[in-house]
Design a protein around this motif. Sequence first.
Motif, PDB file in Angstrom:
ATOM      1  N   HIS A 142       0.902  -1.159  -0.035  1.00  0.00           N
ATOM      2  CA  HIS A 142      -0.119   0.159  -0.071  1.00  0.00           C
ATOM      3  C   HIS A 142       0.869   1.369   0.092  1.00  0.00           C
ATOM      4  O   HIS A 142       1.857   1.258   0.451  1.00  0.00           O
ATOM      5  N   VAL A 143       0.292   2.511  -0.593  1.00  0.00           N
ATOM      6  CA  VAL A 143       1.028   3.563  -0.652  1.00  0.00           C
ATOM      7  C   VAL A 143       0.062   4.628   0.366  1.00  0.00           C
ATOM      8  O   VAL A 143      -1.067   4.976   0.172  1.00  0.00           O
ATOM      9  N   GLY A 144       0.902   4.979   1.424  1.00  0.00           N
ATOM     10  CA  GLY A 144       0.039   5.795   2.351  1.00  0.00           C
ATOM     11  C   GLY A 144       0.670   7.293   2.521  1.00  0.00           C
ATOM     12  O   GLY A 144      -0.106   8.093   2.939  1.00  0.00           O
ATOM     13  N   CYS A 145       1.782   7.522   1.799  1.00  0.00           N
ATOM     14  CA  CYS A 145       2.236   8.945   2.012  1.00  0.00           C
ATOM     15  C   CYS A 145       3.166   9.387   0.718  1.00  0.00           C
ATOM     16  O   CYS A 145       3.310  10.576   0.621  1.00  0.00           O
ATOM     17  N   ASP A 146       3.541   8.616   0.006  1.00  0.00           N
ATOM     18  CA  ASP A 146       4.600   8.860  -1.099  1.00  0.00           C
ATOM     19  C   ASP A 146       5.844   9.388  -0.582  1.00  0.00           C
ATOM     20  O   ASP A 146       6.347  10.000  -1.700  1.00  0.00           O
ATOM     21  N   GLN A 185       7.519   8.302   4.558  1.00  0.00           N
ATOM     22  CA  GLN A 185       7.518   8.604   6.073  1.00  0.00           C
ATOM     23  C   GLN A 185       6.697   7.587   6.807  1.00  0.00           C
ATOM     24  O   GLN A 185       6.793   7.083   7.965  1.00  0.00           O
ATOM     25  N   CYS A 186       5.595   7.024   6.016  1.00  0.00           N
ATOM     26  CA  CYS A 186       4.642   6.024   6.627  1.00  0.00           C
ATOM     27  C   CYS A 186       4.916   4.629   6.717  1.00  0.00           C
ATOM     28  O   CYS A 186       4.403   3.965   7.576  1.00  0.00           O
TER      29      CYS A 186
END
Lengths: 157, 785
Positions: free
Chosen positions: A38-42, A45-46
């Motif tokens: 999953h991509v949470g912040c690009d 950081q996450c």
Amino acid sequence: MSETVNLIVNGQDKAVSCSANTTLSQLLREHLMLTGTHVGCDTSQCGACTVHVDGKAVKSCTILAVQVDGSEITTIEGIANQGEQHAMQAAFKECHGLQCGFCTPGMIMASIDLVQSGMDLTEPEIREGLEGNICRCTGYHNIVSAVASAGQKMREA
Amino acid sequence: MSNELIGARVLRKEDNRFITGKGRYTDDINLAGQTYACFVRSPHAHANIKGFHISAAENAPGVVAVLTGLQVLEDGLGGLPCGWMLHSKDGSEMKQPMHPIMAGEKVNYAGEPVAVVIADTYEQAKNAVEQVAVDYEVLQAVVDTSSAAEQADIYPDIPANTCYNWELGDAEATSQGLAEAAHITRIELINNRLIPNAMEPRAAIADYNTGTEELILYTTSQNPHLARLIFTAFVQIAPEHKLRVIAPDVGGGFGSKIFVYSEETTISWASKKIGRPIKWTAERSESFLTDAHGRDHHTMAELALDEEGNFLALNVKTTANMGAYLSTFASAVPTYLYGTLLAGQYRTPSIYVEVDAVFTNTAPVDAYRGAGRPEATYVLERLVEKAASELAIDPAELRRRNFIGKDQFPYQTPVALEYDIGDYEASLDKALEMSDYAGFASRKDASQRAGKLRGIGLSCYIEACGLAPSALAGSLGAGVGLWESGEIRVNPTGSVTVLTGSHSHGQGHETTFAQLVSAKLGIPIDDIDVVHGDTGKMDFGLGTYGSRSLAVGGSALSRAADKVIAKGTKIAAHLLQTDAENIEFDAGEFKVIDSNEGKTIQEIAFAAYVNHDFPIDELEPGLTEKAFYDPVNFTYPAGTHICEVEIDPDTGVTEITKFTAVDDFGTLINPMIVEGQVHGGLVQGIGQALLENCVYDTEGQLVTGSYMDYCMPRADDVPSFDVGMTCTPCTHNPVGAKGCGEAGAIGSPPAVMNAVLNALGQTDMDMPATSEKVWQAIQNAAASN
């Protein structure tokens, strides 16, 4: 301009044609349909996008696919062994180490690397080791328990 | 109800898909012919739009369409509504600015969408966004909460930027209480603005089929039926029977995904225009800018006490920031979810609260985990702790002295609520014991010898959950009844499909609800699946927020299960050739009383669908039952949180050395899941108290717009927790449950701040107590001594 990237993904050889600015997370999600990452912040950081590149945890949103040409990539879809869940997957379930599940794949991949890196599995060490992965649901309490529990099993195995 | 599953730590049924990467979140879904949307957003907090220049973008590679706020105006689309009507104390209706789905003439916060570019690929859409030029005439932004009413009006028809001036309670009695007081404790507080930050950014896919004229919207929603209702009734994008809203796996919400936003509404409208599916997924920076924020109160409060420390009166004056527009439930948050909770766990006879809600040029503010109740608890528990300090009474003792006694329920508070049940001393006593409150002095000495400052802080919170008794909510201005629906389909071969209008986005309903139904019907939990989040599958539901799912949605399922048993009893009576009165149901079996004859529920289910000889006028085939549950009152979870901290005076770094939470959530179905909810809530509350703060500059630019600037709690910022339970079951719902989702975020902020201030020997500081702020407070105190 299109590039061809050769990878071993979850044990299978893949040759993927993609543009030079394609990130590893895009390659996995959009070209190989491995949407467990999953991509949470690009912005790295996450940690939701964490996968293994040649056995080490890497945030796949911040590395270009062409940079990992020739590497072995393991994602959340590839850690079970012939249908048997990885000890870390089982421990996250056993310890209720997940709620919404969005950060979970990245958290599990980072945790496996943490254990494999050989660090002490005390609570402060685990907490520091997971500092690069944000979870908004669990408050980390049960994630820490899961990593300690799986870590012990992985080292005994 | 068989008891072994009620209170059992059953591992979650939903986990397998999440731990193997097989969850299906909105962005994981791709449709044939799908296009991608990227939004053009205002760089200014407040500006008139003088013109759009879109032809370059329209001609860019892969671009399918460029739509602006002007086309929204031309199409006459309705605005995004606020679902709760508030009235000012003079009886006038709250002021509600038109909230267009994209701005065409004027922008009112930085990040507000003004146009959308739709292209064949995401990269093409993102590149073309750069080619849309918008002419702005920049206006002075209103940003500060406290002074918003004194600044230039944002909207010409909304004087003093004021949405409403609301009041609750008895002003006169409260003044009198203050006049008669032996002691008055006063406090001024800012409840810091927060950004929810669910880990899954908001996303949507709108798929309009030109052949069937049907629109399917996949969206990250906590309440897909409510979204459908708003799209149909207010924005008028599609008729309800042609609109299906699906909220698949949703990666956390915390309130921020209750609301209907511009983006999913815009792509629904646009999909109809272009006749192709459109996907939009927020980047994290868009989440920071446009997800509804939380809290943002400025409050002055005074507590009157007599000579023995009994509370006489409480007077509270709050200014609440609504942001630029009224989000879906925004108006109710600083009023009916805040003012009504100011009695806390105490017998304070007179309470008066005034709330001024103001508009500013910032993102809309709405419900965020706790929604109003953390703000109320923060005011009250900071005030009580300060009073204890001023009167040199032990803070636990001062609270105990003022508790509503366990024999005083039902208890009518002076701020509209009637608490049904509770035992506040039981939670306090258990928390004091678990935290070794008595041993604190010696731990403080040990810290002192090590050059550290140690402090302990309490918080005794209450919340009103289980939204909501429809008649009461309606009388207070709610636009919809807040019941819930549940349906149980016992399939012919005995497996069960449970449909609920609640939505699970981390709360574990697929397990908890299955436990509940399994316990009621005696059907193995592995044979039960819970389905949620699809308006095409269940006819209506109000969704998940306000810790309502088990108390309201679970109660609906409990009722539906009762109906299944009643119907099954009739079928059993028919098959066993006796009267229904002679049948009793227990542990999955319909038995003829005083005989060995009986049928399992699985046999009854099979017969319900395949029998040839039902007396059809008296008994219909099938074993599917539906129930609606409308609560008669709110539920009142309550408890005591105790935080102990150690501060390094050289760095100002605060370490939480022990955190104890004792909560009374009534009956627990799955304690493992409940404890998980507490842990998560605690870290959001601790985040607010020590780390998180949403900051705008004076021009309305969001300063904390990334994870580099907005400090999210990470694993090494927080401790493990000691969580305990007490139990007084809710008296008015069939499950006995009160709700557990928000308590952690409600109880913890004042406990942490009280502990920090106790360590510092001070009484005033606003959240977050960052190391810089704490270090500065230590320096200031040293300088003034």
